[in-house]
Design an enzyme around this catalytic site. Structure first.
Site, short mmCIF file in Angstrom:
data_model
loop_
_atom_site.label_atom_id
_atom_site.label_comp_id
_atom_site.label_asym_id
_atom_site.label_seq_id
_atom_site.Cartn_x
_atom_site.Cartn_y
_atom_site.Cartn_z
N HIS A 1 0.83 -1.20 0.00
CA HIS A 1 0.00 0.00 0.00
C HIS A 1 0.87 1.26 0.00
CE1 HIS A 1 -2.99 2.70 2.34
NE2 HIS A 1 -3.45 2.58 1.11
N HIS B 1 -1.02 10.85 -1.91
CA HIS B 1 -2.33 10.42 -1.44
C HIS B 1 -3.27 11.59 -1.14
CE1 HIS B 1 -5.31 9.28 1.65
NE2 HIS B 1 -5.39 8.16 0.96
#
Length: 294
Positions: free
Chosen positions: A43, A85
Site C-alpha cells: 500500500h 495520497h
C-alpha cells in the site's frame, strides 16, 4: 486509500441484460481461498517502512520481494501527474516551510517544479530526508526497474477533470498499455464509479477496480465496467466475497476482491479465509508470512 466505508459513489445506467448471481456459501469461499492464497499488495509502497508513495517505498517493497505496489495519482496546476495520497501537500512534505503563504497547500495549486522542491521524506524519518514527490512517469520507471506490477488509484477525480485520460496517456507513453503489460501488470482503481467507468470506456483492455462495498443487489451493475470490487476489510464477509466472485466482469472472468488496509497477521488470515483475491497492506512482509502460513 482512506480507512473508511464507501458505498457506491455514482449511479449506473440500467442493466442491458440479466446477470445471474449464483449463491456461494461462506465455507465455499473459504475453500476457494486455499491454494496459493491471496495476492499481497504494498500500500503506497511498503509504507510502514519508508515514506508513502515515494520511490524509496517502491524500493523497500522490492527488497521484501513484493511484486504488487499500490499508489495514488493526482494532477498539478500545470498538468503533471504526481504520486501523492492527500489532496494537500501538508502532511507528507515540508510545503508549509517552503511556501508558508500558500495555505491550504493543495496539490492542484502548485506546479510540478514547485512540488519537486519539497522534501517528502523527513516527516517519516531522518534517513529519508530529501526524498521527493515522484511524478507518475518516475514511479512507473522505478516499478519497471524492479519488474513489479501496479495497482494505480486515481485520487480525487472530481478535482481533476479529465485525469482518467491523462493517466492513460502517461501509461501509454511509458509502454504500460501494451498487450503484455495491460493484461498482467496493471489495475486502475478509484472510489469513483464514474472515473472507473471512464477508464473502461476509453481503454477497455485495462483491468479496473472499484473501491467500496456496493450492495449485493447492485453488484451486477458494477460488473459491466469493473473487474474488481475492493472493499475495506471492516466490511468483508465470506458471503459478500462469494457474491462478488459469482459474477463475471467486463473481460469475461470472475470478479475479484482486493481488500484494504490490513496490517495485522490475524486479520490477514481471516481475510484469506473469507476468500479474498488480494490484500492491500502497509506491512506486506507481515501479511505475506501470515497468508503463506509462515
Amino acid at each position: 486509500m482512506h480507512a473508511r466505508v464507501t458505498a457506491a459513489t455514482a449511479t449506473t445506467t440500467a442493466l442491458l441484460g440479466t446477470v445471474l448471481v449464483v449463491p456461494v456459501s461462506g465455507a465455499q469461499a473459504a475453500e476457494r481461498a486455499g491454494g496459493d492464497g491471496p495476492t499481497v499488495i504494498a500500500h503506497r509502497g511498503a509504507s510502514a517502512y519508508a515514506p508513502e508513495n515515494t520511490l524509496a517505498a517502491v524500493d523497500k517493497a522490492a527488497e521484501l520481494d513484493i511484486t504488487w505496489v499500490e499508489n495514488d495519482v493526482q494532477r498539478t496546476r500545470d498538468g503533471e501527474l504526481v504520486v501523492l495520497h492527500d489532496d494537500s501537500l501538508a502532511r507528507t512534505t515540508d510545503v508549509e516551510q517552503v511556501f508558508p503563504d500558500r495555505a491550504p497547500w493543495k496539490v492542484k495549486d502548485f506546479t510540478a517544479a514547485e512540488i519537486a522542491r519539497l522534501d517528502a521524506g523527513s516527516w517519516f524519518g531522518a534517513r529519508y530526508a530529501g526524498a521527493r514527490v515522484p511524478t507518475l512517469k518516475q514511479f512507473l520507471r522505478r516499478i519497471d526497474r524492479h519488474d513489479q506490477k501496479l495497482l494505480l488509484e486515481i485520487k480525487h477525480p472530481q478535482l481533476y477533470p479529465g485525469i482518467e485520460r491523462d493517466t492513460l496517456e502517461v501509461l501509454a507513453n511509458e509502454g504500460w498499455l501494451e498487450r503484455r503489460q495491460v493484461s498482467k501488470r496493471l489495475i486502475v482503481q478509484s472510489f469513483s464509479a464514474d472515473s472507473i467507468r471512464t477508464v473502461h470506456e476509453v481503454k477497455p483492455a485495462v483491468k479496473t477496480g472499484f473501491l467500496g462495498t456496493p450492495a449485493v443487489d447492485r453488484l451486477a451493475e458494477y460488473a459491466r465496467f469493473t473487474d474488481q470490487i475492493n472493499p475495506s476489510h471492516t466490511t468483508v464477509t465470506a458471503d459478500y466475497v462469494a457474491a462478488v466472485q459469482a459474477l463475471k466482469g467486463p473481460h469475461g472472468r470472475s470478479l475479484e476482491v482486493f481488500t484494504w488496509t490490513v496490517d495485522d497477521a490475524d486479520r490477514a488470515r481471516t481475510m484469506a479465509g473469507s476468500g479474498v483475491d488480494g490484500i492491500i497492506t502497509n506491512k506486506p512482509d507481515v501479511v505475506e508470512r501470515a497468508v503463506d502460513g509462515r
